[in-house]
Design an enzyme around this catalytic site. Structure first.
Site, PDB file in Angstrom:
ATOM      1  N   LYS A  22       0.833  -1.211   0.000  1.00 51.60           N
ATOM      2  CA  LYS A  22       0.000   0.000   0.000  1.00 51.60           C
ATOM      3  C   LYS A  22       0.864   1.256   0.000  1.00 51.60           C
ATOM      4  O   LYS A  22       0.608   2.201  -0.751  1.00 51.60           O
ATOM      5  CB  LYS A  22      -0.916   0.017   1.232  1.00 51.60           C
ATOM      6  N   ASN A  23       1.884   1.271   0.839  1.00 51.63           N
ATOM      7  CA  ASN A  23       2.702   2.470   0.979  1.00 51.63           C
ATOM      8  C   ASN A  23       3.616   2.707  -0.215  1.00 51.63           C
ATOM      9  O   ASN A  23       4.238   3.763  -0.307  1.00 51.63           O
ATOM     10  CB  ASN A  23       3.527   2.390   2.264  1.00 51.63           C
ATOM     11  N   CYS A 116      -5.413   8.814   8.929  1.00 46.63           N
ATOM     12  CA  CYS A 116      -5.499   8.271  10.288  1.00 46.63           C
ATOM     13  C   CYS A 116      -5.080   9.311  11.324  1.00 46.63           C
ATOM     14  O   CYS A 116      -4.120  10.059  11.118  1.00 46.63           O
ATOM     15  CB  CYS A 116      -4.598   7.043  10.438  1.00 46.63           C
TER      16      CYS A 116
END
Length: 417
Positions: A22-23, A116
Site C-alpha cells: 500500500k505504501n 489516520c
C-alpha cells in the site's frame, strides 16, 4: 457498516501470500502524472486507499483501468492541476500529488490532507522542501497553492519523512537543474518509487540512502513496473502466527525488509526462518517480553508497533515500547485493556506486563494499524468472542483480511452491524 467477529484461541498454521505494498503503490500512482504516455503497474493490491487514489487522480483527467492486480494509468488527458478536498480529506497519501502536479503544470492546488489520527504529521516539511526548490506556496481556504517553475537546489529535511522525500523526488524529476535531498527517508518504498521514475526516464541516484540526487529532465515517458511486496502486511501475518502459538509462512515477501521485526521476534523466543522469498515464524512454546523502540527505516517500523503490542500482552515478563515516529500511536492500548491486557502509558512509552490470556470483547478500531492489532488480539483470546467495529480502517490497508486469516485456520468472519 461491517464488523469483524473472531473466536480466538486457535493456533494459526499454513501459508499466506503477501500482496503489493500500500505504501508503495500510492506514490507510484501519483507519479504517473509526470508521464507523457501510459504507465502500467503490476501486483497492485485491492484496497480502499487505492480506490481513493484512483478517484482523486481521475479528477485531474488521468484515466485509470484497474483489473485484478493490473493497472494502467493514461495521462494523455490530464488537464486539471487540482486535488479537491472531497478526496484528499479521506487519505493523507493524497498529498503525494502536489509535487507531480506542480512539476507537470507549473502550478498546483491541493487540499490539506486527512487520514489516520495518529499524530499531527504536518505537511510543512513538504512545503518547505518545494519552496527550497523554487516553488511559491500559499495557503488559501484550506488548500495549498503552489506555483513554479522549480529551479532545483539542495534541501535538508528536518525529519526523514517518507512522504516528503517522495514528493520532492517526484517534483524534482521534471524540474530544472540538479536537486539534492539530504536527510532523506531510506524506506524500501522510496527505492521502489525511484526505480519506477528511472524506468520513465528520470535521473535519480542514491535512493535508499540519506542523500538522493535528481537531475531534472524535460519529459518522462510511460513505463511498466511491479509493486514491491508489502512488508507491513507480511509482518502482521508473522506476528499473528507467533501470537497464537502457531506456525505461519508468508510467501512473496522480501526478508531484508523484515529484518527489524525478525530480530525482535527471535529475541522474544520465536523461530524465524528465511527460504528465498518466504519467511516462516513459529512460537509453539510461547514468548518472553522484549523492549522495542520504533525508528525510521531500517529500524523497527512504527507501522508494526501496534501489532507487536498485541503480541506482547501475553508474553512472559514485562515489555516496554517506545514510539519515536508518531506522538499519538497508542490508541489501541485502551481497547487491548478491555480484553484483559495490563498496559500502562507514560508519554511516548508503554509498559506491557504479560497476562496469562486475553478475553474476547467488543472493541473499536481507531486507525489502520490499531485495527490489525485488535484482530491479532481477537485471534489470541482464549475465551469469549471479539467483535471489532469501524473495520473500514483495516480495509484501507489489508485486503480481505478475514478470508486470509480464515485460510490459516482462524474462526473469523465479517458480518453486517
Amino acid at each position: 457498516m461491517d464488523k469483524i467477529r473472531i473466536r480466538g484461541g486457535i493456533p494459526l498454521k499454513g501459508s499466506v501470500r503477501v500482496h503489493g505494498a500500500k505504501n508503495a503503490v500510492l506514490p507510484l500512482m501519483a507519479a504517473a502524472i509526470l508521464a507523457e504516455d501510459a504507465c502500467v503497474l503490476h501486483n497492485v493490491p485491492c484496497l480502499h486507499d487505492v480506490f481513493t487514489m484512483d478517484k482523486l487522480l481521475s479528477c485531474t483527467g488521468l484515466v485509470i483501468d484497474f483489473t485484478g492486480r493490473y493497472m494502467t494509468l493514461d495521462p494523455a488527458n490530464i488537464n486539471t492541476p487540482e486535488a479537491p478536498y472531497e478526496w484528499v480529506r479521506k487519505m493523507r497519501a493524497s498529498f503525494f500529488v502536489l509535487g507531480p502536479l506542480l512539476a507537470r503544470f507549473g502550478r498546483a492546488r491541493v487540499s490539506l490532507p486527512g487520514g489516520c489520527a495518529i499524530g499531527t504529521r504536518p505537511v510543512d516539511i513538504h512545503i518547505k522542501g518545494l519552496e527550497a526548490l523554487g516553488a511559491k506556496i500559499t495557503i488559501e481556504d484550506g488548500y495549498v497553492v503552489a506555483e513554479g517553475p522549480l529551479h532545483g537546489g539542495d534541501y535538508t529535511l528536518d525529519f526523514p519523512s517518507v512522504g516528503a522525500t517522495e514528493n520532492l523526488m517526484m517534483a524534482a524529476c521534471r524540474g530544472k537543474n540538479f536537486t539534492r535531498i539530504m536527510n532523506a527517508a531510506r524506506e524500501p518504498e522510496i527505492e521502489d518509487l525511484a526505480r519506477f521514475l528511472n524506468a520513465m526516464g528520470a535521473q535519480i541516484s542514491g535512493a535508499g540512502t540519506d542523500m538522493i540526487c535528481v537531475a531534472g529532465v524535460d519529459t518522462l515517458h510511460g513505463a511498466e513496473h511491479v509493486v514491491l511486496p508489502d512488508r507491513i502486511e507480511a509482518g502482521t501475518f508473522l506476528i499473528a502466527g507467533v501470537a497464537t502459538g502457531g506456525d505461519v509462512t508468508v510467501l512473496n515477501a522480501n526478508p531484508e525488509h523484515l529484518s527489524g521485526l525478525s530480530e525482535k521476534l527471535r529475541e522474544a523466543g520465536a523461530l524465524v526462518e528465511v527460504h528465498g522469498g518466504h519467511v516462516r515464524a513459529a512460537a509453539p512454546d510461547g514468548i518472553k517480553g522484549v523492549d522495542i523502540t520504533t525508528l525510521v527505516y531500517p529500524g523497527f517500523a512504527t507501522d508494526l508497533q501496534a501489532q507487536m503490542m498485541a503480541l506482547l500482552t501475553c508474553a512472559s515478563g514485562v515489555s516496554r515500547i517506545k514510539e519515536t515516529v508518531f506522538e499519538n500511536r497508542f490508541m489501541q492500548a485502551a481497547e487491548l485493556t478491555r480484553m484483559g491486557a495490563d498496559i500502562d502509558l507514560d508519554g511516548n512509552t508503554v509498559i506491557v506486563r504479560g497476562v496469562p490470556a486475553l478475553s474476547g470483547a467488543p472493541v473499536m478500531a481507531s486507525d489502520l494499524r490499531a485495527s490489525a492489532a485488535l484482530v491479532i488480539a481477537g485471534l489470541m483470546a482464549k475465551r469469549g468472542e471479539t467483535a471489532i467495529s469501524r473495520v473500514y480502517h483495516i480495509d484501507r490497508g489489508y485486503e480481505r483480511i478475514e478470508e486470509r486469516f480464515a485460510s490459516l485456520g482462524a474462526d473469523i468472519e465479517r458480518v453486517r452491524e
